[in-house]
Scaffold this motif. Structure first.
Motif, PDB file in Angstrom:
ATOM      1  N   ALA A  55      -7.773   1.987  -6.265  1.00  0.00           N
ATOM      2  CA  ALA A  55      -7.965   1.989  -7.718  1.00  0.00           C
ATOM      3  C   ALA A  55      -9.027   3.013  -8.121  1.00  0.00           C
ATOM      4  O   ALA A  55      -8.842   3.770  -9.085  1.00  0.00           O
ATOM      5  CB  ALA A  55      -8.342   0.592  -8.202  1.00  0.00           C
ATOM      6  N   LYS A  56     -10.106   3.059  -7.378  1.00  0.00           N
ATOM      7  CA  LYS A  56     -11.172   4.013  -7.679  1.00  0.00           C
ATOM      8  C   LYS A  56     -10.696   5.451  -7.468  1.00  0.00           C
ATOM      9  O   LYS A  56     -10.939   6.325  -8.294  1.00  0.00           O
ATOM     10  CB  LYS A  56     -12.384   3.726  -6.803  1.00  0.00           C
ATOM     11  CG  LYS A  56     -13.574   4.599  -7.106  1.00  0.00           C
ATOM     12  CD  LYS A  56     -14.767   4.221  -6.251  1.00  0.00           C
ATOM     13  CE  LYS A  56     -15.957   5.116  -6.575  1.00  0.00           C
ATOM     14  NZ  LYS A  56     -17.113   4.790  -5.742  1.00  0.00           N
ATOM     15  N   LEU A 113     -10.032  -1.117 -16.230  1.00  0.00           N
ATOM     16  CA  LEU A 113      -9.871  -0.212 -15.096  1.00  0.00           C
ATOM     17  C   LEU A 113      -9.264   1.118 -15.517  1.00  0.00           C
ATOM     18  O   LEU A 113      -9.750   2.186 -15.135  1.00  0.00           O
ATOM     19  CB  LEU A 113      -9.001  -0.868 -14.020  1.00  0.00           C
ATOM     20  CG  LEU A 113      -8.661  -0.025 -12.809  1.00  0.00           C
ATOM     21  CD1 LEU A 113      -9.922   0.337 -12.029  1.00  0.00           C
ATOM     22  CD2 LEU A 113      -7.682  -0.770 -11.913  1.00  0.00           C
ATOM     23  N   TRP A 114      -8.196   1.081 -16.301  1.00  0.00           N
ATOM     24  CA  TRP A 114      -7.471   2.306 -16.616  1.00  0.00           C
ATOM     25  C   TRP A 114      -7.503   2.724 -18.072  1.00  0.00           C
ATOM     26  O   TRP A 114      -6.972   3.767 -18.421  1.00  0.00           O
ATOM     27  CB  TRP A 114      -6.015   2.183 -16.171  1.00  0.00           C
ATOM     28  CG  TRP A 114      -5.861   2.229 -14.697  1.00  0.00           C
ATOM     29  CD1 TRP A 114      -6.456   3.090 -13.825  1.00  0.00           C
ATOM     30  CD2 TRP A 114      -5.048   1.384 -13.897  1.00  0.00           C
ATOM     31  NE1 TRP A 114      -6.062   2.829 -12.551  1.00  0.00           N
ATOM     32  CE2 TRP A 114      -5.182   1.782 -12.556  1.00  0.00           C
ATOM     33  CE3 TRP A 114      -4.195   0.327 -14.187  1.00  0.00           C
ATOM     34  CZ2 TRP A 114      -4.514   1.172 -11.521  1.00  0.00           C
ATOM     35  CZ3 TRP A 114      -3.530  -0.294 -13.152  1.00  0.00           C
ATOM     36  CH2 TRP A 114      -3.691   0.130 -11.839  1.00  0.00           C
ATOM     37  N   GLN A 115      -8.049   1.952 -18.946  1.00  0.00           N
ATOM     38  CA  GLN A 115      -8.111   2.319 -20.364  1.00  0.00           C
ATOM     39  C   GLN A 115      -6.719   2.590 -20.942  1.00  0.00           C
ATOM     40  O   GLN A 115      -6.510   3.578 -21.645  1.00  0.00           O
ATOM     41  CB  GLN A 115      -9.027   3.537 -20.563  1.00  0.00           C
ATOM     42  CG  GLN A 115     -10.426   3.350 -20.037  1.00  0.00           C
ATOM     43  CD  GLN A 115     -11.206   2.273 -20.773  1.00  0.00           C
ATOM     44  OE1 GLN A 115     -11.244   2.273 -21.980  1.00  0.00           O
ATOM     45  NE2 GLN A 115     -11.793   1.355 -20.039  1.00  0.00           N
ATOM     46  N   ILE A 121     -10.285  -4.785  -0.163  1.00  0.00           N
ATOM     47  CA  ILE A 121     -11.182  -3.619  -0.140  1.00  0.00           C
ATOM     48  C   ILE A 121     -10.371  -2.339  -0.296  1.00  0.00           C
ATOM     49  O   ILE A 121     -10.718  -1.456  -1.089  1.00  0.00           O
ATOM     50  CB  ILE A 121     -12.011  -3.600   1.159  1.00  0.00           C
ATOM     51  CG1 ILE A 121     -12.993  -4.771   1.153  1.00  0.00           C
ATOM     52  CG2 ILE A 121     -12.727  -2.265   1.343  1.00  0.00           C
ATOM     53  CD1 ILE A 121     -13.650  -5.036   2.491  1.00  0.00           C
ATOM     54  N   ARG A 122      -9.276  -2.253   0.417  1.00  0.00           N
ATOM     55  CA  ARG A 122      -8.413  -1.059   0.340  1.00  0.00           C
ATOM     56  C   ARG A 122      -7.826  -0.892  -1.058  1.00  0.00           C
ATOM     57  O   ARG A 122      -7.742   0.221  -1.577  1.00  0.00           O
ATOM     58  CB  ARG A 122      -7.309  -1.176   1.388  1.00  0.00           C
ATOM     59  CG  ARG A 122      -6.488   0.065   1.522  1.00  0.00           C
ATOM     60  CD  ARG A 122      -5.540  -0.051   2.687  1.00  0.00           C
ATOM     61  NE  ARG A 122      -4.612   1.062   2.680  1.00  0.00           N
ATOM     62  CZ  ARG A 122      -3.503   1.101   3.357  1.00  0.00           C
ATOM     63  NH1 ARG A 122      -3.172   0.092   4.152  1.00  0.00           N
ATOM     64  NH2 ARG A 122      -2.705   2.142   3.289  1.00  0.00           N
ATOM     65  N   GLN A 123      -7.449  -1.996  -1.691  1.00  0.00           N
ATOM     66  CA  GLN A 123      -6.909  -1.947  -3.054  1.00  0.00           C
ATOM     67  C   GLN A 123      -7.975  -1.426  -4.021  1.00  0.00           C
ATOM     68  O   GLN A 123      -7.683  -0.584  -4.881  1.00  0.00           O
ATOM     69  CB  GLN A 123      -6.446  -3.333  -3.481  1.00  0.00           C
ATOM     70  CG  GLN A 123      -5.935  -3.399  -4.907  1.00  0.00           C
ATOM     71  CD  GLN A 123      -5.508  -4.803  -5.266  1.00  0.00           C
ATOM     72  OE1 GLN A 123      -4.331  -5.052  -5.392  1.00  0.00           O
ATOM     73  NE2 GLN A 123      -6.451  -5.717  -5.436  1.00  0.00           N
ATOM     74  N   ALA A 124      -9.213  -1.892  -3.887  1.00  0.00           N
ATOM     75  CA  ALA A 124     -10.299  -1.419  -4.744  1.00  0.00           C
ATOM     76  C   ALA A 124     -10.558   0.067  -4.525  1.00  0.00           C
ATOM     77  O   ALA A 124     -10.792   0.816  -5.485  1.00  0.00           O
ATOM     78  CB  ALA A 124     -11.565  -2.231  -4.485  1.00  0.00           C
ATOM     79  N   GLN A 125     -10.484   0.508  -3.285  1.00  0.00           N
ATOM     80  CA  GLN A 125     -10.669   1.932  -2.982  1.00  0.00           C
ATOM     81  C   GLN A 125      -9.554   2.762  -3.592  1.00  0.00           C
ATOM     82  O   GLN A 125      -9.789   3.844  -4.130  1.00  0.00           O
ATOM     83  CB  GLN A 125     -10.731   2.144  -1.467  1.00  0.00           C
ATOM     84  CG  GLN A 125     -11.977   1.589  -0.835  1.00  0.00           C
ATOM     85  CD  GLN A 125     -11.925   1.589   0.688  1.00  0.00           C
ATOM     86  OE1 GLN A 125     -10.860   1.551   1.305  1.00  0.00           O
ATOM     87  NE2 GLN A 125     -13.100   1.617   1.310  1.00  0.00           N
ATOM     88  N   PHE A 152       0.812  -1.213   0.000  1.00  0.00           N
ATOM     89  CA  PHE A 152       0.000   0.000   0.000  1.00  0.00           C
ATOM     90  C   PHE A 152       0.847   1.265   0.000  1.00  0.00           C
ATOM     91  O   PHE A 152       0.449   2.277  -0.579  1.00  0.00           O
ATOM     92  CB  PHE A 152      -1.032  -0.023   1.128  1.00  0.00           C
ATOM     93  CG  PHE A 152      -2.150  -0.968   0.800  1.00  0.00           C
ATOM     94  CD1 PHE A 152      -3.039  -0.674  -0.214  1.00  0.00           C
ATOM     95  CD2 PHE A 152      -2.272  -2.170   1.467  1.00  0.00           C
ATOM     96  CE1 PHE A 152      -4.046  -1.565  -0.556  1.00  0.00           C
ATOM     97  CE2 PHE A 152      -3.278  -3.063   1.140  1.00  0.00           C
ATOM     98  CZ  PHE A 152      -4.167  -2.763   0.120  1.00  0.00           C
ATOM     99  N   VAL A 153       2.012   1.220   0.580  1.00  0.00           N
ATOM    100  CA  VAL A 153       2.949   2.351   0.470  1.00  0.00           C
ATOM    101  C   VAL A 153       3.338   2.520  -1.002  1.00  0.00           C
ATOM    102  O   VAL A 153       3.356   3.639  -1.527  1.00  0.00           O
ATOM    103  CB  VAL A 153       4.190   2.140   1.366  1.00  0.00           C
ATOM    104  CG1 VAL A 153       5.272   3.156   1.042  1.00  0.00           C
ATOM    105  CG2 VAL A 153       3.804   2.208   2.835  1.00  0.00           C
ATOM    106  N   ALA A 154       3.622   1.418  -1.681  1.00  0.00           N
ATOM    107  CA  ALA A 154       3.975   1.470  -3.103  1.00  0.00           C
ATOM    108  C   ALA A 154       2.811   2.022  -3.930  1.00  0.00           C
ATOM    109  O   ALA A 154       3.009   2.864  -4.813  1.00  0.00           O
ATOM    110  CB  ALA A 154       4.381   0.084  -3.604  1.00  0.00           C
ATOM    111  N   LEU A 155       1.593   1.561  -3.650  1.00  0.00           N
ATOM    112  CA  LEU A 155       0.440   2.064  -4.393  1.00  0.00           C
ATOM    113  C   LEU A 155       0.242   3.561  -4.193  1.00  0.00           C
ATOM    114  O   LEU A 155      -0.070   4.282  -5.142  1.00  0.00           O
ATOM    115  CB  LEU A 155      -0.840   1.318  -3.985  1.00  0.00           C
ATOM    116  CG  LEU A 155      -0.983  -0.122  -4.438  1.00  0.00           C
ATOM    117  CD1 LEU A 155      -2.356  -0.659  -4.037  1.00  0.00           C
ATOM    118  CD2 LEU A 155      -0.764  -0.278  -5.936  1.00  0.00           C
ATOM    119  N   GLU A 156       0.427   4.034  -2.971  1.00  0.00           N
ATOM    120  CA  GLU A 156       0.288   5.475  -2.712  1.00  0.00           C
ATOM    121  C   GLU A 156       1.326   6.263  -3.511  1.00  0.00           C
ATOM    122  O   GLU A 156       1.028   7.328  -4.049  1.00  0.00           O
ATOM    123  CB  GLU A 156       0.386   5.772  -1.224  1.00  0.00           C
ATOM    124  CG  GLU A 156      -0.795   5.244  -0.426  1.00  0.00           C
ATOM    125  CD  GLU A 156      -2.144   5.747  -0.917  1.00  0.00           C
ATOM    126  OE1 GLU A 156      -2.271   6.939  -1.255  1.00  0.00           O
ATOM    127  OE2 GLU A 156      -3.088   4.930  -0.962  1.00  0.00           O
TER     128      GLU A 156
END
Length: 127
Positions: free
Chosen positions: A66-67, A98-100, A60-64, A29-33
């Protein structure tokens, strides 16, 4: 192990693989941020080896994430190459929806890097 390499040539390389540690989900999650905050053009290579699984809360956090970052990632990321031990066409379809952006799924890291490099200098088409 989770490692994010921000290569000077515009390639963002996220490694998810053994040896697995209890801290992997937090590091992920640090990497995703970090990825979600990028503002310049880049391509992403996600290298998943072994079995990387998130907890239910992590999913759930990953989906949030991404959105929340869909617009930012879609505007800056030129392409995604996903490296898996056993590539699955469904992964390609999911990420592309998801990202086109162009998505390539392969078991070969060299092939993934080449795909990423070919998209790095391409302009994002105007919608």
């Amino acid at each position: 192990m989770v490692r994010l390499d921000m290569e000077g040539d515009g390639i963002v390389h996220l490694h998810l693989g053994p040896p697995h540690a209890e801290s992997d989900e937090a590091a992920y999650f640090v990497a995703l941020e970090t990825i979600g905050a990028l503002t310049g053009a880049y391509v992403m290579v996600v290298d998943i080896s072994g079995h990387f699984h998130l907890s239910r809360d992590g999913e759930i956090r990953q989906a949030q994430w991404a959105k929340a970052t869909r617009a930012q990632v879609s505007s800056c990321c030129r392409a995604l190459a996903l490296v898996r031990d056993k590539p699955n066409p469904r992964s390609q379809q999911s990420f592309a929806r998801l990202w086109q952006i162009p998505v390539h799924v392969t078991s070969d890291l060299g092939e993934a890097m080449e795909f990423a490099r070919t998209h790095l200098c391409q302009e994002r088409p105007q919608a």
